[in-house]
Design a protein around this motif. Structure first.
Motif, short mmCIF file in Angstrom:
data_model
loop_
_atom_site.label_atom_id
_atom_site.label_comp_id
_atom_site.label_asym_id
_atom_site.label_seq_id
_atom_site.Cartn_x
_atom_site.Cartn_y
_atom_site.Cartn_z
N THR A 126 -3.29 0.32 -3.66
CA THR A 126 -2.83 -1.00 -3.24
C THR A 126 -2.46 -1.81 -4.46
OG1 THR A 126 -4.33 -0.93 -1.34
CG2 THR A 126 -3.48 -3.09 -1.97
N ILE B 285 0.86 -1.18 0.00
CA ILE B 285 0.00 0.00 0.00
C ILE B 285 0.90 1.23 0.00
CG2 ILE B 285 -1.77 1.30 1.23
CD1 ILE B 285 -2.61 -1.41 2.51
N SER C 244 -4.24 6.84 -1.56
CA SER C 244 -3.41 5.64 -1.51
C SER C 244 -3.83 4.68 -2.61
CB SER C 244 -3.52 4.96 -0.14
OG SER C 244 -4.82 4.48 0.07
N SER D 11 0.91 5.38 -0.08
CA SER D 11 0.01 6.50 0.16
C SER D 11 0.78 7.81 0.28
CB SER D 11 -0.81 6.26 1.42
OG SER D 11 0.03 6.15 2.54
#
Length: 76
Positions: free
Chosen positions: A14, A5, A12, A7
């Protein structure tokens, strides 16, 4: 499987899952399975280095030699 992940203040994202495969037979991690892996393993094993605990039982002993050679002979 693992995901990452990432951010920042804008949001963010994934990643898709990725699988991590560990090849015990390629002990020196050079991309090939050969005599250099045997040599590297035995140097670490004879010195009792934790890295030589390839069967992950908490000790460096004969079981690691058997485990290493099974993986080495099978190509991983």
């Amino acid at each position: 499987s693992y995901q990452c992940i990432v951010s920042n203040p804008c949001g963010s994202v994934t990643t898709n899952p990725a699988t991590l495969t560990i090849c015990t037979g390629d002990y020196n991690c050079d991309g090939g399975i050969d005599g250099q892996d045997v040599e590297a393993f035995f140097v670490d094993w004879q010195n009792g280095l934790p890295r030589a605990d390839v069967n992950n039982d908490g000790g460096v002993e004969g079981g690691d030699v058997e485990f290493f050679f099974l993986r080495w002979e099978n190509g991983c």
